[in-house]
Scaffold this active site. Sequence first.
Site, PDB file in Angstrom:
ATOM      1  N   GLY A 163       0.821  -1.263  -0.174  1.00  0.00           N
ATOM      2  CA  GLY A 163       0.239  -0.446  -0.338  1.00  0.00           C
ATOM      3  C   GLY A 163       1.354   1.294  -0.181  1.00  0.00           C
ATOM      4  N   SER A 164       0.413   2.413   0.292  1.00  0.00           N
ATOM      5  CA  SER A 164       0.981   3.692   0.750  1.00  0.00           C
ATOM      6  C   SER A 164       1.771   4.088   0.757  1.00  0.00           C
ATOM      7  CB  SER A 164       0.105   4.979   0.488  1.00  0.00           C
ATOM      8  OG  SER A 164      -1.119   4.718   0.409  1.00  0.00           O
TER       9      SER A 164
END
Length: 486
Positions: A217-218
């Site tokens: 993810g981020s």
Amino acid sequence: MNTPIRRLSVVMAALFTTLLVSTTLIQFVQAKTLDAMPANKRTILDNYARERGSIIVGGQAVAKSVPVEDQYQFLRTYPQGKLYSQVTGFYSYAVGAPYGLEHASDDLLSGNSDTLFVRRVTDLITGRKTAGATLDLTINVKAQKAADQGLGKSRGAVVALDPRTGAILAMVSHPQFDPNPISSHDLATASKAWEALASDPNKAFLNRSINELYPPGSTFKVVTAAAALEEGVVTDENSVVPGPAVLDLPLTDTNLPNENRQPCGPGDKTTLIHALEISCNTAFGSLGLQLGGEKLRAQAAKFGFGDVIQIPMRVTPSSVPADLNAPQAAQSAIGQYEVKTTPLQMAMVAAGIANQGRVMTPYLIDQVRSANLDVIQSTPEPVELSQAVSPQTADILTKMMVSVVDNGSGARAQIPGVKVAGKTGTAQHDLGKPPHAWFISFAPADNPQVAVAVVVEDGGVTGSEVGGGRIAAPIAREVMKAVLGK
């Protein structure tokens, strides 16, 4: 000598030669392989009759052998139960040692290592029973307990590293299991315990910190930012980057939106530091388009993606796919598509930034001692795995990650009086399930002593960084506080 006798002599000589060669192969060439076979119960019985070395954390045994009055002579016990289960693994006559240190360092623990050869010869001469070596681990007891308590009943993993050396300070994977029933000398009890563990749908036997691959993810946006800075696509944290509400991707009708469907700044533009603070998808997707897949992949490789690492347990390699097209590069730049990573790898990313761009090879064994406590192998010299980014890029990334904690989505990682650097992440995975919640961090940002990666399975909230900031960041905070003595 007549012909029949001569022929018989040749045949007998050939048979003796074959026997000699076969015996030599078995006793010298194949000996180690045969000894290591799980089905070779004779070897296991021989090892059980020998006192196996202890595994020590903070001066206390987390795995040790105690004398018993049965055919095995020693019983392997795990005084801490579940807390170190995925680190130690287990040693069992019924099912063998499938993983963990009991398997990876079996030669040392059993006393069969080549480094203990002199000791074995001495024992043979003096008549002493040979005993295995003791392993002192790098684990910080307080950090391990903080990680365990922080995860609670959630599935996931926590890894903490000393960024200066690569020493593993905490390694926790949930759910856990109790190794003691599996090491029981009651074979029915041991087999039943193993069958229950092997069939557990939650995979409690799996060390998620090093052997489970997750979409990052981020948190992967830190790697994307590193690539952009190293390649000159941006120059510093204040560089202006695109930040529209939706990024138009080439070659596809599917575009890349921000989670809140809003632009990341006025005029559809923002700064690199603000993009990381609010985890702007379109800004980092745009950087992915400019960089292209190969440069993203190359930067990830400098942090350790793709490397086969032994700590001494084998770590499943993390990966960024090859031959990414433009939309795939944009998705990969925000830690989605087919980017896969272990928590240890993301801890190495944070540690590399903390250590002025130098990624150190992680390790778990601090020193090895013989049965009479002589040091056989002392604390290893730190080994640099790679220079992932320049010190200047590392400084810029540190400023950006500090701002994430001070002003952005990582506020719950704040420690009074300590400057903390971090990045939240929310990673989509299976359809219909909540995303995983991530947080990576290090502290103190101006003199780093600990780097942490946390993943909580299904702990995120679709469409926001809430999971990473609310669920994972507090766990990282408590682990950092434990290491720092706060």
